[in-house]
Scaffold this active site. Structure first.
Site, PDB file in Angstrom:
ATOM      1  N   ASP A 114      13.566  -2.469  -7.189  1.00  0.00           N
ATOM      2  CA  ASP A 114      14.317  -1.435  -6.228  1.00  0.00           C
ATOM      3  C   ASP A 114      14.841  -2.116  -5.165  1.00  0.00           C
ATOM      4  O   ASP A 114      14.677  -3.203  -4.527  1.00  0.00           O
ATOM      5  CB  ASP A 114      13.076  -0.448  -5.882  1.00  0.00           C
TER       6      ASP A 114
ATOM      7  N   ASN B 158      18.418  -2.427  -4.820  1.00  0.00           N
ATOM      8  CA  ASN B 158      20.085  -3.225  -4.842  1.00  0.00           C
ATOM      9  C   ASN B 158      21.033  -2.555  -3.967  1.00  0.00           C
ATOM     10  O   ASN B 158      21.798  -3.106  -3.529  1.00  0.00           O
ATOM     11  CB  ASN B 158      20.261  -3.096  -6.505  1.00  0.00           C
TER      12      ASN B 158
ATOM     13  N   SER C 129      16.229   3.965 -15.503  1.00  0.00           N
ATOM     14  CA  SER C 129      15.401   5.160 -15.927  1.00  0.00           C
ATOM     15  C   SER C 129      16.137   6.179 -16.448  1.00  0.00           C
ATOM     16  O   SER C 129      17.111   6.278 -16.545  1.00  0.00           O
ATOM     17  CB  SER C 129      14.695   5.559 -14.508  1.00  0.00           C
TER      18      SER C 129
ATOM     19  N   ASN D 282      18.319   7.884 -13.806  1.00  0.00           N
ATOM     20  CA  ASN D 282      19.293   7.006 -13.462  1.00  0.00           C
ATOM     21  C   ASN D 282      20.758   7.449 -13.892  1.00  0.00           C
ATOM     22  O   ASN D 282      21.794   6.991 -13.412  1.00  0.00           O
ATOM     23  CB  ASN D 282      19.188   5.435 -13.809  1.00  0.00           C
ATOM     24  N   TRP D 283      20.686   8.440 -14.868  1.00  0.00           N
ATOM     25  CA  TRP D 283      21.985   8.841 -15.573  1.00  0.00           C
ATOM     26  C   TRP D 283      22.720   9.775 -14.521  1.00  0.00           C
ATOM     27  O   TRP D 283      23.726  10.019 -14.489  1.00  0.00           O
ATOM     28  CB  TRP D 283      21.799   9.587 -16.664  1.00  0.00           C
TER      29      TRP D 283
ATOM     30  N   SER E 144       7.557   6.407  -9.359  1.00  0.00           N
ATOM     31  CA  SER E 144       8.939   6.827 -10.160  1.00  0.00           C
ATOM     32  C   SER E 144       8.993   6.992 -11.655  1.00  0.00           C
ATOM     33  O   SER E 144       9.930   6.223 -12.317  1.00  0.00           O
ATOM     34  CB  SER E 144      10.147   5.730  -9.277  1.00  0.00           C
TER      35      SER E 144
HETATM   36  C1  FPP Z   1      17.196   0.131  -8.414  1.00  0.00           C
HETATM   37  O1  FPP Z   1      17.850   0.011  -7.218  1.00  0.00           O
HETATM   38  C2  FPP Z   1      17.784  -0.446  -9.448  1.00  0.00           C
HETATM   39  C3  FPP Z   1      18.346   0.029 -10.536  1.00  0.00           C
HETATM   40  C4  FPP Z   1      18.459   1.556 -10.772  1.00  0.00           C
HETATM   41  C5  FPP Z   1      19.040  -0.873 -11.616  1.00  0.00           C
HETATM   42  C6  FPP Z   1      18.269  -2.359 -11.983  1.00  0.00           C
HETATM   43  C7  FPP Z   1      19.389  -3.010 -12.662  1.00  0.00           C
HETATM   44  C8  FPP Z   1      19.267  -4.276 -12.358  1.00  0.00           C
HETATM   45  C9  FPP Z   1      18.624  -5.161 -11.370  1.00  0.00           C
HETATM   46  C10 FPP Z   1      20.370  -5.067 -13.153  1.00  0.00           C
HETATM   47  C11 FPP Z   1      20.054  -5.148 -14.796  1.00  0.00           C
HETATM   48  C12 FPP Z   1      20.461  -6.393 -15.390  1.00  0.00           C
HETATM   49  C13 FPP Z   1      19.244  -7.210 -15.376  1.00  0.00           C
HETATM   50  C14 FPP Z   1      19.828  -8.318 -16.433  1.00  0.00           C
HETATM   51  C15 FPP Z   1      18.092  -6.995 -15.252  1.00  0.00           C
HETATM   52  P1  FPP Z   1      18.527   1.208  -6.554  1.00  0.00           P
HETATM   53  O2  FPP Z   1      19.972   0.940  -6.909  1.00  0.00           O
HETATM   54  O3  FPP Z   1      17.762   2.637  -6.701  1.00  0.00           O
HETATM   55  O4  FPP Z   1      18.575   0.468  -4.946  1.00  0.00           O
HETATM   56  P2  FPP Z   1      18.411   1.536  -3.719  1.00  0.00           P
HETATM   57  O5  FPP Z   1      17.211   2.382  -3.451  1.00  0.00           O
HETATM   58  O6  FPP Z   1      18.467   0.523  -2.415  1.00  0.00           O
HETATM   59  O7  FPP Z   1      19.625   2.290  -3.667  1.00  0.00           O
END
Ligand code: FPP
Length: 241
Positions: free
Chosen positions: A22, A24, A67, A70-71, A197
């Site tokens: 979490d 990103n 998840s 996430n869609w 979550s």
């Molecule tokens: C949650 O952070 C992250 C995700 C929903 C996506 C995770 C996917 C990856 C790390 C890439 C997948 C690829 C590989 C090769 C593993 P968020 O986007 O909800 O972060 P935020 O809460 O700061 O907005």
């Protein structure tokens, strides 16, 4: 002869570590970048942690990649995550003999694109014989997993192939995506959020949670070491004394 402190043997790492990758989006926002750049950095962090887990001797690594909820994100963001996953799986297929990692997928893959499903299927089939295992949770939800397990068991009962009264926790587990995989001893959630979550709801009954104030793209071996150290400080009693 006494062993100097810095050479004292480290306790064995957990056999199974699970991670909610979490933060990103916030990582990207802090840099004025699009969210997809955060996911690309997150995929890099995953590569490093998967390699590090292998060197530590962790047997199972489970990561929450996408998840069932996430869609709800923009089409662009969803497509970006799927593209990263596809690129990673192609790379994994190419390096399979060198890395010797077994790939497994937890989740309802029917909603993924045929191309991505094919890559998942190939990765799973071609890595079947290896023993260090990475489980990708893809279109995964803990509640959804329990519902689909209940549905499949009910179908067996309706077909006269199973007895409702014979259902035990052990039998039920065999219907989960994680069938045959031991429960994670440690679940790490970076990014400062303090919730589960919908991740591994059944399997986390006695897991130790470590929540950390670092965004996933900044998470590296040092952070994992800290999480494992925290895990070793916990007293696990499983309801006993
Ligand atoms: C949650 O952070 C992250 C995700 C929903 C996506 C995770 C996917 C990856 C790390 C890439 C997948 C690829 C590989 C090769 C593993 P968020 O986007 O909800 O972060 P935020 O809460 O700061 O907005």
């Amino acid at each position: 002869m006494a062993i100097p402190n810095n050479e004292a043997k480290k306790p064995a790492p957990p056999c199974h570590i699970a991670i909610i990758m979490d933060g990103n989006g916030r990582w990207a926002k802090n840099r004025g970048l699009p969210r997809t750049a955060g996911h690309a950095a997150g995929a890099e962090a995953f590569r490093k942690i998967a390699n590090y887990c292998r060197t530590l001797g962790v047997q199972y690594l489970t990561v929450y990649a996408f998840s069932t909820e996430n869609w709800k994100r923009s089409q662009e963001e969803v497509a970006g995550i799927m593209k990263l996953l596809g690129a990673y799986l192609k790379e994994a297929l190419r390096d399979m003999e060198k890395n010797r990692v077994k790939f497994c997928f937890f989740g309802d893959l029917t909603r993924l694109s045929p191309e991505l499903r094919k890559l998942c299927d190939q990765a799973q089939r071609q890595s079947r014989e290896y023993d260090v295992q990475v489980n990708f949770c893809l279109n995964y939800g803990g509640r959804d997993e329990i519902v689909q397990a209940a549905r499949r068991f009910a179908q067996k009962v309706a077909a006269g192939e199973a007895e409702a009264d014979a259902l035990t926790e052990g039998v039920f587990e065999s219907y989960l995506y994680s069938a045959g995989v031991p429960d994670p001893e440690l679940i790490v959630r970076p990014s400062g959020e303090l919730r589960t979550s919908n991740f591994l709801l059944w399997q986390s009954a006695y897991s130790e949670y470590v929540f950390m104030n670092v965004l996933w793209p900044d998470f590296g071996p040092e952070e994992l070491d800290r999480a494992i150290e925290e895990y070793h400080r916990r007293s696990r009693r499983f309801g006993g004394v």
